[in-house]
Design a protein around this motif. Structure first.
Motif, mmCIF file in Angstrom:
data_model
loop_
_atom_site.group_PDB
_atom_site.id
_atom_site.type_symbol
_atom_site.label_atom_id
_atom_site.label_comp_id
_atom_site.label_asym_id
_atom_site.label_seq_id
_atom_site.Cartn_x
_atom_site.Cartn_y
_atom_site.Cartn_z
ATOM 1 N N SER A 65 0.855 -1.190 0.000
ATOM 2 C CA SER A 65 0.000 0.000 0.000
ATOM 3 C C SER A 65 0.889 1.238 0.000
ATOM 4 C CB SER A 65 -0.889 0.010 1.259
ATOM 5 O OG SER A 65 -1.623 -1.186 1.374
ATOM 6 N N GLU A 66 1.362 1.593 -1.183
ATOM 7 C CA GLU A 66 2.372 2.654 -1.251
ATOM 8 C C GLU A 66 1.852 3.988 -0.741
ATOM 9 O OE1 GLU A 66 1.958 0.384 -3.545
ATOM 10 O OE2 GLU A 66 3.920 -0.596 -3.591
ATOM 11 N N ALA A 67 0.597 4.329 -1.080
ATOM 12 C CA ALA A 67 0.078 5.625 -0.636
ATOM 13 C C ALA A 67 -0.011 5.657 0.890
ATOM 14 C CB ALA A 67 -1.288 5.888 -1.263
ATOM 15 N N ALA A 68 -0.501 4.563 1.484
ATOM 16 C CA ALA A 68 -0.652 4.534 2.943
ATOM 17 C C ALA A 68 0.707 4.547 3.634
ATOM 18 C CB ALA A 68 -1.450 3.309 3.371
ATOM 19 N N LEU A 69 1.650 3.766 3.127
ATOM 20 C CA LEU A 69 2.928 3.699 3.851
ATOM 21 C C LEU A 69 3.708 5.003 3.704
ATOM 22 C CD1 LEU A 69 5.931 3.005 2.258
ATOM 23 C CD2 LEU A 69 4.551 1.090 1.508
#
Lengths: 350, 335
Positions: free
Chosen positions: A59-63
């Motif tokens: 989850s690139e946006a979340a991380l």
């Protein structure tokens, strides 16, 4: 005493030293807890700091957003994106949130985050794994954007990024991962905003960065044999660009050549040439030359990447033309030289 | 309510809260409403030279949640965050000064109405790009956990933002790492003018979605201060222990999406016409509860007068503030 480290070993050592020095530093990203951790750059760190190496959901946006949130809450995260295409999934967090944050809240709201992004060419991985997009990151105010050209530079720049107090995009050319250099074992920093003259010469200024610097060194040695002195400026920082160092070199040589391993339109070289034309036009003895990739997506087949990426042979050819020297027979490069990441040793070549 | 098969809400009993808490809730809600109502004229005169997303009608959510937080807890918001900021204790004067583009605004004039921040009360910031604040708040909670602080982060976002993928990434992330974060899903039924049922299946069920990710889920009546406050306070006990929770508060936005104007004539509202909004109005209804005691009318009136004066004072002072020095344009790009 400096020892020979690879580019990835230098990143790992710098990360380890930052984590030892400051308990606020943590690493977050996909695969950073693997035994070979993010191409070796985080290898073993999870064993040393189990709470501070955070392997995450895909989850690139979340991380990345979690990195921003942790950074404004007293931590100093190092976010790791194994490829630039994955960082694009988090572009809101990088470009609209982290970059704007301190300014849009009127100052006093620092975002001390380092965003490591692996970029650029790698054997046969084509349009969605090997983009570079230097100009994209370079065009964003509020980000500091650096790109290391060697193991020694990588170690110093990463330490500076982590301790800087601002969002720093740390671009890592995968092409350089296997290069080696003698690197001091102790922690040190390298200025995030200064270009470095990595080779002196009197005839032509070659401005390049990242994996372009290796090609520049190779071309410069060849040209030296012909009595032509190439001065290589390693940009180091893509935002801000150190125009002063470039202008000083151009005033010395009178000739400018830029070398990008990415698309020619809106590339870093275009920015350099524009600024030199505005501020050091009188110093130019010839029209500046830009070497870059054609404006097409990055291809996959070796037959196509060979035509896509410029090499030291192109630099040699264009420099000869730039100084008015007669052309020489075009050197044929081997398959290994064209398509495999260089195991170049910067220390061996001085 | 038939908008989207919203499950019926089991409301908390008003008697569950002591009178002092009710009075505090009324005070917080009234500050938000009074301030925005007084600012309408400034918007219409173009003195507020930007979008304004008013939260009139939604005050119970901001007040009910923030009054359940501790001062050390953090809050973050979105494009519609005047209420969240004021409820967390943000400085009213600096908020108005920011909306008017003045130097002493909470962002020095660089943010405007959509960027509220007051770190002195742990209101860490609001960002208008839908869903963008949700992972950031999740990261603030991650920092609290890594630093072993007993501090929760509450984040406000709307039903529109709840359709952004990063919200689900973030809730999954928080559940995986057991982060102390409270997700306040402020469901005002419309994304600009688009109804819930025009954006999702009639079978859409946020409870199943969020609990399916491993988070807790509570539904509250966002038009009822007591219900929001009671349920939030109860949820926070477990949030502090690392059980991330989504509190969905169904509420009515009285004004248009991004201007302080009534827009019933636009015809998109199906369940919240003016008379229904008034009937369920949290501010009016809590006042009625407080006023049941005839002795208290004077107390309430005094409170109302004080808040009206507080707002007038903040606006008048902010209006007299200088604009930012043009030289500040180039400052603070970096810390």
């Amino acid at each position: 005493m400096p020892r020979s480290l690879s580019f990835t070993e230098a990143i790992r050592e710098s990360t380890l030293q930052c984590m030892e020095a400051d308990a606020r530093v943590f690493v977050i990203g996909l695969g950073c807890s693997y035994p070979n951790g993010a191409d070796g750059t985080t290898q073993g760190l999870g064993t040393l700091f189990p709470e501070r190496v955070i392997d995450t959901p895909v989850s690139e946006a979340a991380l990345t957003g979690a990195g921003v949130g942790a950074a404004i809450s007293g931590m100093r995260p190092i976010v790791v994106h194994g490829r630039v295409e994955f960082a694009l999934l988090a572009i809101d967090q990088i470009v609209t949130q982290a970059a704007n944050w301190n300014y849009m809240f009127g100052g006093g709201n620092p975002v001390p985050i380092t965003i490591r992004i692996a970029v650029g060419r790698q054997w046969g991985n084509g349009p969605q794994h090997t983009q570079a997009l230097y100009g994209l990151f370079g065009s964003v105010p509020g980000l500091k954007v650096v790109i290391a050209s060697s193991p020694r530079v990588a170690k110093g720049l990463l330490a500076s990024a982590v301790t800087d107090g601002n969002p720093v995009v740390f671009l890592e050319p995968r092409w350089l991962y296997a290069t080696r250099e003698d690197v001091p074992p102790e922690p040190y920093r390298q200025d995030l905003s200064r270009a470095v003259v990595v080779r002196e010469g009197s005839d032509v200024t070659l401005v390049t960065y990242g994996d372009g610097v290796v090609e520049g060194h190779r071309a410069a040695r060849r040209l030296q044999e012909r009595g032509i002195g190439v001065e290589i400026v390693d940009l180091v920082s893509l935002h801000p660009v150190d125009h002063g160092t470039i202008a000083a070199s151009v005033r010395k040589t009178g000739r400018l050549l830029t070398f990008d391993t990415t698309h020619g339109s809106f590339c870093i070289g275009s920015e350099i040439i524009a600024k030199v034309a505005q501020h050091a036009f009188d110093a130019l003895r010839a029209a500046p030359v830009s070497i870059s990739c054609p404006d097409v997506p990055v291809p996959t087949s070796t037959a196509l990447t060979e035509a896509f990426y410029p090499t030291r042979v192109d630099i040699v050819e264009r420099v000869l033309a730039l100084v008015g020297a007669p052309p020489i027979a075009r050197e044929a490069l081997s398959f290994e030289e064209l398509h495999l990441a260089p195991k170049y040793d910067f220390s061996a070549h001085g | 309510m038939s908008v989207s098969r919203l499950a019926p809400i089991e409301r908390s009993a008003r008697a569950a809260l002591p009178r002092a808490d009710l009075l505090r809730g009324y005070q917080t809600m009234l500050l938000i409403r009074e301030m925005e109502q007084q600012l309408v004229a400034y918007y219409l005169q173009h003195k507020v030279f930007s979008f304004v997303h008013f939260s009139i009608g939604q005050e119970a959510v901001a007040a009910g949640v923030c009054n359940a937080l501790q001062p050390r807890d953090a809050a973050m918001g979105n494009h519609r965050s005047h209420g969240h900021y004021l409820a967390k204790g943000g400085d009213p004067f600096r908020m108005v000064a920011e909306m008017l583009g003045r130097r002493s605004g909470c962002c020095g004039g660089k943010g405007g109405s959509m960027h509220m921040v007051d770190r002195s009360v742990n209101f860490l910031g609001s960002t208008p790009i839908l869903g963008s604040i949700v992972p950031i708040a999740t990261g603030a909670a991650l920092a609290a956990k890594l630093r072993k602080l007993d501090a929760v982060t509450a984040v406000f976002f709307g039903d529109g933002a709840s359709e952004e993928g990063v919200v689900y990434e973030s809730v999954n992330f928080a559940a995986k790492f057991a982060l102390p974060v409270l997700y306040v899903l402020e469901n005002n039924l419309y994304a600009v003018k688009t109804k819930l049922l025009d954006r999702r299946s009639p079978d859409h069920d946020p409870e199943r979605v969020f609990t399916g990710l491993g988070a807790r889920y509570v539904r509250a009546d966002g038009n009822d201060y007591v219900d929001v406050h009671t349920k939030t306070a109860a949820a926070l006990v477990d949030v502090r222990r690392g059980a991330p929770t989504v509190v969905e508060c169904v509420t009515f936005r009285h004004m248009a999406h991004s201007a302080p104007l009534l827009d019933d004539a636009a015809g998109y509202r199906d369940v919240d016409p003016p008379d229904e909004r008034l009937r369920q109005d949290a501010v009016r209804n809590l006042r009625a509860v407080l006023a049941r005691d005839p002795e208290s009318e004077r107390e309430i009136a005094a409170l109302e007068a004080a808040i009206a004066e507080q707002c007038r004072d903040a606006i008048e002072r902010a209006s007299r503030e200088p604009y930012p020095d043009p030289a500040s344009l180039l400052r603070d790009v970096h810390a």
